[in-house]
Design a protein around this motif. Structure first.
Motif, PDB file in Angstrom:
ATOM      1  N   TRP A 158       0.747  -1.023  -0.108  1.00  0.00           N
ATOM      2  CA  TRP A 158      -0.123   0.564   0.116  1.00  0.00           C
ATOM      3  C   TRP A 158       0.925   1.179  -0.113  1.00  0.00           C
TER       4      TRP A 158
ATOM      5  N   ARG B 278       5.084   3.867   1.205  1.00  0.00           N
ATOM      6  CA  ARG B 278       6.494   2.776   1.870  1.00  0.00           C
ATOM      7  C   ARG B 278       6.314   4.100   2.878  1.00  0.00           C
TER       8      ARG B 278
ATOM      9  N   LEU C  51      11.799   5.547   1.916  1.00  0.00           N
ATOM     10  CA  LEU C  51      11.640   6.591   0.152  1.00  0.00           C
ATOM     11  C   LEU C  51      12.925   7.500   0.473  1.00  0.00           C
TER      12      LEU C  51
ATOM     13  N   ASN D  22       7.673  18.939  -3.270  1.00  0.00           N
ATOM     14  CA  ASN D  22       8.066  19.735  -1.762  1.00  0.00           C
ATOM     15  C   ASN D  22       9.332  19.900  -2.064  1.00  0.00           C
TER      16      ASN D  22
ATOM     17  N   MET E 269      11.715   6.805 -10.778  1.00  0.00           N
ATOM     18  CA  MET E 269      10.979   5.098 -11.033  1.00  0.00           C
ATOM     19  C   MET E 269      11.202   4.915 -11.894  1.00  0.00           C
TER      20      MET E 269
ATOM     21  N   ASN F 192      -0.432  20.820   0.079  1.00  0.00           N
ATOM     22  CA  ASN F 192       1.261  20.537   0.057  1.00  0.00           C
ATOM     23  C   ASN F 192       1.535  19.049   1.048  1.00  0.00           C
ATOM     24  N   ILE F 193       1.257  18.482   2.224  1.00  0.00           N
ATOM     25  CA  ILE F 193       1.141  17.681   2.890  1.00  0.00           C
ATOM     26  C   ILE F 193       0.573  16.250   2.829  1.00  0.00           C
TER      27      ILE F 193
ATOM     28  N   GLY G 144       9.078  17.050   3.002  1.00  0.00           N
ATOM     29  CA  GLY G 144       9.328  16.019   3.125  1.00  0.00           C
ATOM     30  C   GLY G 144       8.782  15.751   1.989  1.00  0.00           C
ATOM     31  N   TYR G 145       8.003  14.517   2.344  1.00  0.00           N
ATOM     32  CA  TYR G 145       6.997  13.950   1.243  1.00  0.00           C
ATOM     33  C   TYR G 145       5.787  14.241   1.353  1.00  0.00           C
ATOM     34  N   ARG G 146       5.095  14.099   0.460  1.00  0.00           N
ATOM     35  CA  ARG G 146       3.379  14.226   0.729  1.00  0.00           C
ATOM     36  C   ARG G 146       3.519  12.922   0.597  1.00  0.00           C
TER      37      ARG G 146
ATOM     38  N   GLU H  65       2.374  10.707  -2.386  1.00  0.00           N
ATOM     39  CA  GLU H  65       3.687  10.299  -3.012  1.00  0.00           C
ATOM     40  C   GLU H  65       4.510   9.139  -2.196  1.00  0.00           C
ATOM     41  N   LEU H  66       3.963   8.566  -1.038  1.00  0.00           N
ATOM     42  CA  LEU H  66       4.317   7.426   0.076  1.00  0.00           C
ATOM     43  C   LEU H  66       3.517   6.749  -0.855  1.00  0.00           C
ATOM     44  N   ILE H  67       2.574   6.806  -1.959  1.00  0.00           N
ATOM     45  CA  ILE H  67       1.622   5.875  -2.405  1.00  0.00           C
ATOM     46  C   ILE H  67       1.933   5.940  -3.201  1.00  0.00           C
ATOM     47  N   ARG H  68       2.498   6.950  -4.198  1.00  0.00           N
ATOM     48  CA  ARG H  68       2.713   7.057  -5.645  1.00  0.00           C
ATOM     49  C   ARG H  68       3.950   5.874  -5.723  1.00  0.00           C
ATOM     50  N   PHE H  69       5.305   6.177  -4.455  1.00  0.00           N
ATOM     51  CA  PHE H  69       6.857   5.281  -4.900  1.00  0.00           C
ATOM     52  C   PHE H  69       6.179   4.024  -4.530  1.00  0.00           C
ATOM     53  N   LYS H  70       5.269   3.438  -3.854  1.00  0.00           N
ATOM     54  CA  LYS H  70       5.009   1.916  -2.933  1.00  0.00           C
ATOM     55  C   LYS H  70       6.042   1.113  -4.002  1.00  0.00           C
ATOM     56  N   SER H  71       6.093   1.454  -4.888  1.00  0.00           N
ATOM     57  CA  SER H  71       6.401  -0.296  -6.138  1.00  0.00           C
ATOM     58  C   SER H  71       7.724   0.390  -6.039  1.00  0.00           C
ATOM     59  N   PHE H  72       8.283   1.781  -5.905  1.00  0.00           N
ATOM     60  CA  PHE H  72       9.811   2.256  -6.092  1.00  0.00           C
ATOM     61  C   PHE H  72      10.424   0.426  -5.634  1.00  0.00           C
TER      62      PHE H  72
END
Lengths: 344, 510
Positions: free
Chosen positions: A23, A25, A30, A39, A299, B334-335, B495-497, B500-507
């Motif tokens: 779901w 990270r 990261l 940001n 990515m 932004n957050i 910091g990350y939005r 983005e934690l979800i967007r980059f989950k498959s990083f």
């Protein structure tokens, strides 16, 4: 077919897999990967390095092209510029016998308002997909461009009519219709990351990753494709074309790097992305410069931008006056990827 | 100084100034910091407005006697008018006068008092026994009818109080007797402003009970600019009493009604002006009177909206909420990383939602946007240029709104009518933006962005709806400086939005 192309990256997945990776990270993970968020990109790289007044140079394609030509760079030949609704009737004269061309707004972004014409069928213009546009349709599109429909903030705009790039066969093979382009992201003139964007059936000729185009990571040192993603997932074969995406050598890679660095020098922007297409006959052509390049490139490369940007920041502090060759040499030396086996 | 240091200094300064002023107001001036501690005081403002005709102007407004006598907070406001109050045996009048004037004039008089105290309509001993009331002259059969009404009412009543109740119950009743109807019709034909009240007063006079007109104000914040409520004051042999003729058996309740003027005489007299009228605006005030006097003298007044006339102040109730909405937008964009159509469209949408119930508002919005979008696509087939197309959208949205208003009225919902207040430009503009994105970035993006906007708007709405937060924004506007500091800090958040934690989950590392 598309399902079969999804492969799991065995090593990393097994090493660090956690239940939540399905779901999200955590920010800590990261950060460790060196992923740059919006940001961070804005605050640390865009705002300090890209002064507002320089944006005009790249937001207006006419100025970018003029600048590039001054620096001896290859760009797509301009057939004409429509500045007034009255000029819209002169499109035919501007074309001067060229049957294929591209119409784009000079201040557009993200491919908005771009029409590609491949040839003529009687009086009508034919798009690569085969649909036909009447001269009236085309005039309407031009007047929409003039009214500012596609420009940033709806400003009045001009329509640019230019040479339609015929991408090198090697690249068209990787793309379902549309013309693949190469994006090189740079900081202080050091190429830090590159990718090839190829369209799919889903992206409908466009090369925006969030519309379903493929992002193919390119090794900075060699110009060989190393990795591909589709909607954020790793793939190795084009979902529509059954062609291997990995291990392809991009032709004239050194020229591409030099063009990118020249773009940085001519615009003065600290952080930028350069879009380049490779023409069958004319070789690499600079298409546009983007002062706010997106983050999907990390990515595609599987590497956090931070891991590349930080060494560049340090190097730039050490040698603020490095020349083009030194910069390319630095990038090539430090940013080489784990190469996959070359395609036979 | 580095950017970082500048930012931190600015933030510290803003917090110190904002917090300091709020603390000073709260601790020294006694403005309650929490909404629950508030002292409920009503503030009633009379606004006299008229068109000056170019001659010397003199305006006289009868004042609530109790306000003047007990020295409660009262004040008048007007530009360049000389002002004084007259006291004529316990009846007070405000007098404004000035040289020749032209155009619309507005004079204000404000009075404040604590909630739940007397209404001002208490029995009041007469200075002298009033002379026997004038017997109304009614022609022929009308006189006979009136006489028989009075005789019958007198027979069933023991005293003036019960006579008053009997008479007005009959007057107000739908099934009044024939005689009442005849007399009533006479007064209605007369064309007086309040035929029933005039009739009541004259019938009371016929029965030998002196009565006269009085005026009151409803204590409700729902109306701005309510007209005075006509009341009746009658003499029961020892006292003058005030009653509301529409509810004759009820003694005026100080929580609902404030008796502005009693004792006969006119409420408002203007010479040198025409179309004069007086309207009242009522507001609950949360700052105790004693501190307000201090507050007025302090330079901090600049930072309170309380210096404005009540009717103008109402506007700020919404305006002070806009920064709160903007803060939520910054936070969520932004957050959290929600994408919205434009930056501040969600704030406008949230403001619009504040005007009508949330669910209905959202339903209206969705229906209008869906219909509008459909029309917009019909329009796009005609290849219109941008500006005419937006204009066409506005026309279509207007018509759709009217249609919805009519439909929902027919179906018996009252929200439909309110929709006309729903800022139309927001919808037209949303349509235009949405359809552009629809064409260029695909419907998925368009829907994501509209849904994001609506989500942000709903969040902002819920934030702005919290009464404690409204209270702070309105009474401690300096706290907005702290909000500003917060926005500045978010402006430097690298910091990350969350998205983005979800967007980059498959990083995955190469």
């Amino acid at each position: 077919m598309p399902d079969a192309t999804v492969i799991e990256d065995e090593e990393t997945v097994t090493a660090t897999h956690r239940w939540w990776h399905r779901w999200f990270r955590t920010p800590g993970e990261l950060r460790e990967l060196g992923v740059v968020g919006i940001n961070m990109r804005n605050a640390r790289f865009l705002l300090p390095n890209n002064p507002r007044r320089l944006y005009e140079l790249v937001d207006n394609k006419l100025r970018t092209k003029a600048l590039a030509e001054e620096h001896g760079m290859n760009v797509a030949e301009t057939y004409g510029v429509v500045r007034t609704p009255h000029d819209a009737n002169k499109v035919d004269k501007m074309l001067g016998g060229n049957e294929s061309f591209v119409i784009k707004p000079t201040r557009g972004s993200g491919g908005k308002g771009v029409i590609v014409i491949d040839g003529k069928n009687g009086k009508n213009f034919v798009k690569p997909s085969g649909t036909e546009l009447t001269p009236g349709d085309l005039r309407n599109h031009v007047s929409n461009i003039l009214a500012g429909l596609f420009s940033l903030a709806g400003k009045r705009d001009y329509a640019l009519i230019e040479y339609r790039v015929h991408p090198a066969a090697l690249l068209t093979a990787l793309s379902f219709q549309g013309a693949p382009d190469i994006r090189v992201v740079m900081l202080h003139g050091y190429p830090v990351m590159a990718m090839l964007r190829a369209s799919t059936k889903e992206s409908d000729g466009r090369s925006n990753l969030h519309q379903g185009a493929l992002g193919i990571g390119i090794d900075i040192a060699t110009g060989i494709t190393v990795r591909a993603i589709h909607h954020g997932r790793l793939v190795s074969i084009h979902p529509d074309l059954d062609i291997d995406l990995i291990g392809v050598q991009i032709p004239e890679w050194d020229t591409i790097l030099q063009m990118s660095v020249t773009c940085q020098e001519m615009t003065g922007l600290g952080y930028l992305g350069v879009d380049i297409m490779i023409d069958e006959t004319k070789g690499p052509l600079m298409i546009e410069v983007n002062a706010r390049p997106g983050l999907a490139i990390q990515m595609a490369n599987g590497i956090g931008l931070m891991k590349r940007l930080e060494p560049v920041v340090a190097q730039h502090l050490r040698r603020p006056n490095a020349d083009l060759a030194a910069k390319i040499a630095f990038s090539k030396a430090h940013f080489c990827a784990k190469l996959p086996p070359m395609r036979p | 100084m580095s950017a970082q240091a500048k930012l931190l200094t600015a933030v510290a300064l803003l917090i110190a100034v904002g917090g300091g002023m709020a603390a000073y107001k709260s601790a020294k001036l006694g403005v309650p910091f929490w909404e629950g501690e508030r002292v409920d005081e009503w503030i009633v403002e009379a606004k006299v407005s008229f068109l000056a005709t170019g001659r010397d102007v003199k305006a006289r407004l009868a004042l609530p006697a109790q306000a003047e006598e007990r020295g409660r907070g009262q004040e008048s406001g007007s530009l360049d008018y000389s002002y004084n109050t007259e006291n004529d045996r316990g009846e007070y009048t405000a007098v404004w006068s000035s040289g020749p004037r032209e155009d619309g004039q507005a004079l204000y008089y404000r009075v404040r008092f604590q909630q739940g105290l007397t209404s001002g309509g208490e029995p009041k001993p007469a200075f002298e026994k009033p002379s026997a009331p004038e017997v109304p002259r009614l022609p022929g059969s009308l006189g006979a009818a009136a006489q028989s009404i009075v005789t019958r009412a007198k027979n069933v009543s023991a005293d003036p109080d019960s006579l008053f109740v009997t008479l007005f119950k009959q007057i107000n009743s739908v099934e009044a007797s024939q005689e009442y109807l005849i007399v009533k019709r006479h007064y209605e034909k007369d064309g007086t402003a309040n035929p029933e009240i005039t009739m009541g007063i004259e019938l009371l006079g016929l029965a030998g009970v002196p009565a006269r007109l009085a005026y009151g104000v409803l204590l409700s914040e729902d109306y701005t600019g309510q007209p005075p409520v006509p009341l009746i004051e009658y003499y029961d042999g020892a006292f003058w009493k005030v009653r509301d003729p529409s509810d004759p058996s009820k003694i005026p309740d100080g929580r609902e009604l404030f008796v502005w003027h009693r004792g006969g005489g006119s409420l408002l007299d203007v010479t040198g002006g025409e179309n004069s009228r007086v309207t009242f605006t009522v507001a609950k005030d949360r700052i105790p009177l004693a501190t307000l006097t201090n507050l007025r003298d302090s330079p901090l007044l600049v930072s309170t909206i309380l210096a404005l006339p009540v009717s103008e102040r109402a506007v700020f109730r919404y305006i002070v909420l806009i920064p709160l909405g903007a803060f939520i937008v910054v936070l969520l964009r932004n957050i959290v990383g929600i994408s919205t159509l434009g930056t501040f469209m969600p704030v406008l949408l949230a403001l619009a939602l504040l005007e009508l119930p949330l669910v209905q508002g959202l339903v209206m919005f969705s229906v209008l946007v869906a219909c509008g979008l459909w029309f917009r696509f019909l329009l796009s087939r005609m290849n219109l240029l941008v500006v005419p197309r937006v204009a066409a959208c506005v026309v279509i949205v207007t018509l759709l709104m009217m249609l919805m208003g009519v439909l929902s009225f027919q179906l018996g919902f009252s929200v439909g009518i309110k929709i006309t207040l729903f800022p139309m430009i927001i919808i037209a503009w949303t349509l235009e933006r949405m359809s552009l994105i629809w064409e260029q970035e695909g419907k998925r993006n368009a829907i994501i962005q509209v849904a994001g906007s609506v989500f942000v708007a709903v969040c902002a709405y819920h934030f702005m709806k919290v009464s404690q937060i409204q209270y702070w924004a309105f009474y401690f506007p300096e706290l907005l400086l702290i909000l500003l500091a917060g926005i500045l800090l978010i402006g430097r958040y690298t910091g990350y939005r969350l998205s983005e934690l979800i967007r980059f989950k498959s990083f995955s590392n190469a």
